[in-house]
Design an enzyme around this catalytic site. Structure first.
Site, PDB file in Angstrom:
ATOM      1  N   THR A   1       1.256   6.686  13.308  1.00 54.28           N
ATOM      2  CA  THR A   1       0.680   5.563  12.549  1.00 54.28           C
ATOM      3  C   THR A   1       1.340   4.252  12.948  1.00 54.28           C
ATOM      4  O   THR A   1       0.672   3.213  13.053  1.00 54.28           O
ATOM      5  CB  THR A   1       0.827   5.803  11.029  1.00 54.28           C
ATOM      6  OG1 THR A   1       0.244   7.058  10.715  1.00 54.28           O
ATOM      7  CG2 THR A   1       0.158   4.727  10.229  1.00 54.28           C
TER       8      THR A   1
ATOM      9  N   GLY B   1       6.651   5.375   8.006  1.00 55.10           N
ATOM     10  CA  GLY B   1       5.738   6.516   8.095  1.00 55.10           C
ATOM     11  C   GLY B   1       5.890   7.179   9.444  1.00 55.10           C
ATOM     12  O   GLY B   1       6.940   7.077  10.090  1.00 55.10           O
ATOM     13  N   SER B   2       4.826   7.823   9.886  1.00 55.22           N
ATOM     14  CA  SER B   2       4.920   8.599  11.126  1.00 55.22           C
ATOM     15  C   SER B   2       4.875   7.682  12.347  1.00 55.22           C
ATOM     16  O   SER B   2       4.347   6.561  12.291  1.00 55.22           O
ATOM     17  CB  SER B   2       3.769   9.597  11.188  1.00 55.22           C
ATOM     18  OG  SER B   2       2.549   8.892  11.247  1.00 55.22           O
TER      19      SER B   2
ATOM     20  N   GLU C   1       8.787  16.639  15.291  1.00 53.64           N
ATOM     21  CA  GLU C   1       9.185  16.532  13.883  1.00 53.64           C
ATOM     22  C   GLU C   1       8.367  17.500  13.027  1.00 53.64           C
ATOM     23  O   GLU C   1       7.143  17.484  13.069  1.00 53.64           O
ATOM     24  CB  GLU C   1       8.955  15.092  13.385  1.00 53.64           C
ATOM     25  CG  GLU C   1       9.473  14.891  11.987  1.00 53.64           C
ATOM     26  CD  GLU C   1       9.208  13.481  11.442  1.00 53.64           C
ATOM     27  OE1 GLU C   1       8.082  12.973  11.619  1.00 53.64           O
ATOM     28  OE2 GLU C   1      10.132  12.897  10.840  1.00 53.64           O
TER      29      GLU C   1
ATOM     30  N   GLU D   1       9.539   1.786  10.623  1.00 51.12           N
ATOM     31  CA  GLU D   1      10.509   2.873  10.387  1.00 51.12           C
ATOM     32  C   GLU D   1       9.739   4.174  10.499  1.00 51.12           C
ATOM     33  O   GLU D   1       8.869   4.438   9.676  1.00 51.12           O
ATOM     34  CB  GLU D   1      11.133   2.746   8.984  1.00 51.12           C
ATOM     35  CG  GLU D   1      11.848   1.443   8.728  1.00 51.12           C
ATOM     36  CD  GLU D   1      13.030   1.230   9.653  1.00 51.12           C
ATOM     37  OE1 GLU D   1      13.590   2.223  10.167  1.00 51.12           O
ATOM     38  OE2 GLU D   1      13.390   0.071   9.882  1.00 51.12           O
TER      39      GLU D   1
ATOM     40  N   LYS E   1       0.844  -1.201   0.000  1.00 54.55           N
ATOM     41  CA  LYS E   1       0.000   0.000   0.000  1.00 54.55           C
ATOM     42  C   LYS E   1       0.877   1.249   0.000  1.00 54.55           C
ATOM     43  O   LYS E   1       1.464   1.624   0.998  1.00 54.55           O
ATOM     44  CB  LYS E   1      -0.919   0.047   1.228  1.00 54.55           C
ATOM     45  CG  LYS E   1      -2.004   1.098   1.038  1.00 54.55           C
ATOM     46  CD  LYS E   1      -2.568   1.653   2.311  1.00 54.55           C
ATOM     47  CE  LYS E   1      -1.959   2.925   2.763  1.00 54.55           C
ATOM     48  NZ  LYS E   1      -2.054   4.083   1.850  1.00 54.55           N
TER      49      LYS E   1
ATOM     50  N   CYS F   1      13.267  11.690   6.238  1.00 55.59           N
ATOM     51  CA  CYS F   1      13.314  11.356   7.664  1.00 55.59           C
ATOM     52  C   CYS F   1      14.731  11.501   8.229  1.00 55.59           C
ATOM     53  O   CYS F   1      14.909  11.613   9.427  1.00 55.59           O
ATOM     54  CB  CYS F   1      12.813   9.933   7.855  1.00 55.59           C
ATOM     55  SG  CYS F   1      13.755   8.778   6.842  1.00 55.59           S
TER      56      CYS F   1
HETATM   57  P1  NAD Z   1       1.859   8.386   7.669  1.00 51.80           P
HETATM   58  O1  NAD Z   1       2.136   7.633   8.910  1.00 51.80           O
HETATM   59  O2  NAD Z   1       0.777   9.380   7.669  1.00 51.80           O
HETATM   60  O3  NAD Z   1       1.538   7.406   6.461  1.00 51.80           O
HETATM   61  C1  NAD Z   1       2.416   6.375   6.075  1.00 51.80           C
HETATM   62  C2  NAD Z   1       1.611   5.259   5.430  1.00 51.80           C
HETATM   63  O4  NAD Z   1       0.775   4.662   6.425  1.00 51.80           O
HETATM   64  C3  NAD Z   1       0.690   5.738   4.317  1.00 51.80           C
HETATM   65  O5  NAD Z   1       0.643   4.767   3.293  1.00 51.80           O
HETATM   66  C4  NAD Z   1      -0.651   5.822   5.033  1.00 51.80           C
HETATM   67  O6  NAD Z   1      -1.755   5.707   4.174  1.00 51.80           O
HETATM   68  C5  NAD Z   1      -0.564   4.643   5.979  1.00 51.80           C
HETATM   69  N1  NAD Z   1      -1.458   4.709   7.146  1.00 51.80           N
HETATM   70  C6  NAD Z   1      -2.009   5.808   7.720  1.00 51.80           C
HETATM   71  N2  NAD Z   1      -2.804   5.442   8.752  1.00 51.80           N
HETATM   72  C7  NAD Z   1      -2.744   4.096   8.839  1.00 51.80           C
HETATM   73  C8  NAD Z   1      -3.329   3.133   9.716  1.00 51.80           C
HETATM   74  N3  NAD Z   1      -4.148   3.486  10.700  1.00 51.80           N
HETATM   75  N4  NAD Z   1      -3.021   1.828   9.532  1.00 51.80           N
HETATM   76  C9  NAD Z   1      -2.177   1.444   8.546  1.00 51.80           C
HETATM   77  N5  NAD Z   1      -1.616   2.313   7.676  1.00 51.80           N
HETATM   78  C10 NAD Z   1      -1.884   3.627   7.823  1.00 51.80           C
HETATM   79  O7  NAD Z   1       3.254   9.046   7.254  1.00 51.80           O
HETATM   80  P2  NAD Z   1       3.523  10.042   6.052  1.00 51.80           P
HETATM   81  O8  NAD Z   1       2.954  11.378   6.425  1.00 51.80           O
HETATM   82  O9  NAD Z   1       3.117   9.394   4.779  1.00 51.80           O
HETATM   83  O10 NAD Z   1       5.107  10.102   6.053  1.00 51.80           O
HETATM   84  C11 NAD Z   1       5.856  10.994   6.805  1.00 51.80           C
HETATM   85  C12 NAD Z   1       6.447  10.307   8.023  1.00 51.80           C
HETATM   86  O11 NAD Z   1       7.220   9.189   7.610  1.00 51.80           O
HETATM   87  C13 NAD Z   1       7.408  11.182   8.806  1.00 51.80           C
HETATM   88  O12 NAD Z   1       7.153  11.016  10.168  1.00 51.80           O
HETATM   89  C14 NAD Z   1       8.774  10.626   8.451  1.00 51.80           C
HETATM   90  O13 NAD Z   1       9.783  10.831   9.409  1.00 51.80           O
HETATM   91  C15 NAD Z   1       8.469   9.177   8.307  1.00 51.80           C
HETATM   92  N6  NAD Z   1       9.490   8.504   7.506  1.00 51.80           N
HETATM   93  C16 NAD Z   1      10.334   7.654   8.149  1.00 51.80           C
HETATM   94  C17 NAD Z   1      11.337   7.012   7.429  1.00 51.80           C
HETATM   95  C18 NAD Z   1      12.278   6.059   8.097  1.00 51.80           C
HETATM   96  O14 NAD Z   1      12.974   5.344   7.383  1.00 51.80           O
HETATM   97  N7  NAD Z   1      12.337   6.014   9.396  1.00 51.80           N
HETATM   98  C19 NAD Z   1      11.449   7.242   6.057  1.00 51.80           C
HETATM   99  C20 NAD Z   1      10.556   8.129   5.443  1.00 51.80           C
HETATM  100  C21 NAD Z   1       9.566   8.741   6.178  1.00 51.80           C
END
Ligand code: NAD
Length: 482
Positions: A230, A226-227, A384, A248, A173, A282
């Site tokens: 989440t 992601g965040s 962040e 991550e 996804k 990130c």
């Molecule tokens: P996000 O958490 O909003 O979304 C990430 C993914 O999770 C998306 O595909 C989203 O649709 C999905 N998602 C959202 N809610 C969910 C749920 N309840 N259950 C399952 N999946 C769900 O993050 P974002 O805004 O897309 O990305 C930015 C964040 O990602 C920042 O915090 C950044 O630091 C982090 N990030 C971390 C790394 C790493 O390697 N540590 C790399 C890139 C980005």
């Protein structure tokens, strides 16, 4: 208007409920395509396709799987320019960055894991009492791969390539905010002859599709980037089902600059580590700590160089920064700049939206922003922001800067600039971060463990770590003599 399709059982198909989400071009603020608003039923459909594909895929000799993944890498390379343009339009990043970072890395991810799997071997433990143990690393079955919007194809492929190489079938996804290159990837997988159902891509919202993947009893592992918020949601859903989890998450990385550093290298790289991809990486160093004797000089030079950066149309080769990814994110970044002001910070440069002329007049652009005068423990320095915003903080001693650096809930990456290698190693040893760069930034060897500690992550990606994550070790103990 182009309607993106899900990729299930080898077919490109509409979501079952036939609902769509608007997909915006961040540089123009306009809707330019539609993303499937899929739900649990589409995930169930994808799971059925993956289950059907799993026996043959997992039993296929590694060489054959490897060849298919190498073919996908090759097709990404052949479509490099088109994919870079697509990523830039979908995400707002400069096309030059997509061309040099995102797309080459997506191809490398397939190439790396396609070849790594050929060298992934079992361990054997021989016992003095005439017995032998050997450990099989068997595919898990179905893996869920959920990725964010900042490096869309780069991070999506970073997960699915090792999962597939290890013999799993995948329900992927991508972010609903940047779905387009994953859609193109589906087309390339079909062209490469990937068997139907091996990789399935279900587009849609996190709370619907992501949550359904996390909860599905047939999916035995979730690899998520992601965040942190989440990640916690996913962990809550997945924990009672005992799924393997790789998370991550966010970061608030320190960039620690000592007065004895190689100044020109440091300045050049610090501009990149602050503002590459509009600061939406990130790994960006968003808190810059400068040893006091260097503070004034660094501030003057860094602000001058920041002011020289051009924020504009991502499709122009001269743009250093493009648009931030969405209106919501644009507002979040501006909120944090205002918060920095309220917390007593001084904006040294930037701090405002950028008005770009012409086709980008309604896009979401923000000036690269440098702030000073804030304590290390205020919200601006703890939370962040994930945008083109950095803070400058002077320090006097190593102990002091270590305390500042380790003060956040995050622990993803850290950067150290010094020519004193003893100090660099000493500090690297004590920094709470999964990745430490000394006198460089974003140098990536795909064999190394990648991930964060504290609220930044759980588990590691990369190299053998990823292949171990996507396999189940099974120890077999053989009695050799009675
Ligand atoms: P996000 O958490 O909003 O979304 C990430 C993914 O999770 C998306 O595909 C989203 O649709 C999905 N998602 C959202 N809610 C969910 C749920 N309840 N259950 C399952 N999946 C769900 O993050 P974002 O805004 O897309 O990305 C930015 C964040 O990602 C920042 O915090 C950044 O630091 C982090 N990030 C971390 C790394 C790493 O390697 N540590 C790399 C890139 C980005």
């Amino acid at each position: 208007m182009e309607k993106i399709k899900n990729y299930i059982g080898g077919e490109l198909i509409a979501p079952l409920a036939n609902q769509y989400i608007d997909n915006y071009n961040p540089a123009t603020g306009e809707v330019y395509s539609l993303v499937p608003d899929s739900d649990e039923k589409d995930v169930t459909h994808a799971v059925a396709a993956a289950e059907k594909a799993f026996p043959a895929w997992s039993a296929m000799p590694a060489e054959k799987r490897s060849n298919l993944l190498l073919r996908i890498a090759e097709l990404i390379e052949q479509n490099h320019e088109q994919l870079a343009l697509t990523e830039s339009i979908d995400n707002g990043k400069p096309v030059s960055l997509a061309r040099t970072v995102d797309i080459p890395r997506a191809a490398s991810n397939f190439h790396f894991f396609a070849t790594a799997i050929l060298h992934f071997a079992s361990e054997a433990h021989s016992m003095a009492e005439a017995a032998l143990n050997y450990t099989l690393h068997q595919p898990l079955g179905l893996a869920g791969c959920i990725s964010p919007w900042n490096l869309p194809l780069y991070l999506f492929t970073w997960k699915i390539a090792p999962a597939l190489a290890a013999g799993n079938c995948v329900i992927g996804k991508p972010s609903e905010i940047t779905p387009m290159t994953a859609y193109r990837l589906a087309e390339l997988c079909r062209e490469a002859g990937l068997p139907p159902g091996v990789l399935n891509i279900v587009h849609g919202y996190g709370h619907k599709v992501g949550a359904a993947i996390s909860a599905h009893p047939k999916i035995s592992a979730i690899s998520f980037t992601g965040s942190t918020r989440t990640g916690a949601e996913i962990a809550k859903t997945a924990a009672p089902r005992f799924k393997k989890l790789s998370l991550e998450m966010g970061g608030k990385n320190p960039n620690i600059i000592f007065a004895d550093c190689n100044y020109d290298d440091m300045l050049q790289t610090t501009l990149r580590s602050s503002f590459s991809n509009q600061g939406e990486i990130c790994l960006c160093g968003s808190r810059i700590f400068i040893e006091q004797p260097l503070y004034k000089k660094f501030r003057a030079d860094f602000v001058t160089r920041t002011k020289d950066l051009k924020t504009g149309d991502p499709l122009h080769e001269s743009s250093n920064l493009g648009a931030v990814v969405s209106k919501t994110h644009y507002e979040k970044i501006l909120y944090y700049i205002e918060l920095a002001r309220q917390e007593g910070g001084t904006i040294l440069c930037g701090g405002k939206p950028v008005k770009v002329e012409g086709r980008c007049a309604n896009g979401w652009f923000i000036e690269p922003t440098v702030i000073e005068g804030l304590p290390y423990d205020c919200r601006t320095n703890q939370e962040e922001i994930f945008g083109p915003v950095v803070t400058l903080i002077p320090f006097a001693t190593e102990e002091e800067v270590l305390h500042y650096a380790n003060s956040t809930a995050y622990g993803l990456a850290a950067i150290i600039w010094t020519e004193n290698l003893t100090r660099a190693h000493r500090l690297a040893n004590r920094l709470q971060a999964g990745i430490v760069w000394i006198n460089c930034w974003m140098r990536r060897d795909l064999r190394t463990p990648f991930g964060g500690m504290k609220d930044s992550g759980l588990g590691r990606e990369g190299g053998w770590e990823a292949l171990r994550f996507f396999t189940e070790p099974k120890n077999v103990c053989v009695q050799l003599q009675k």
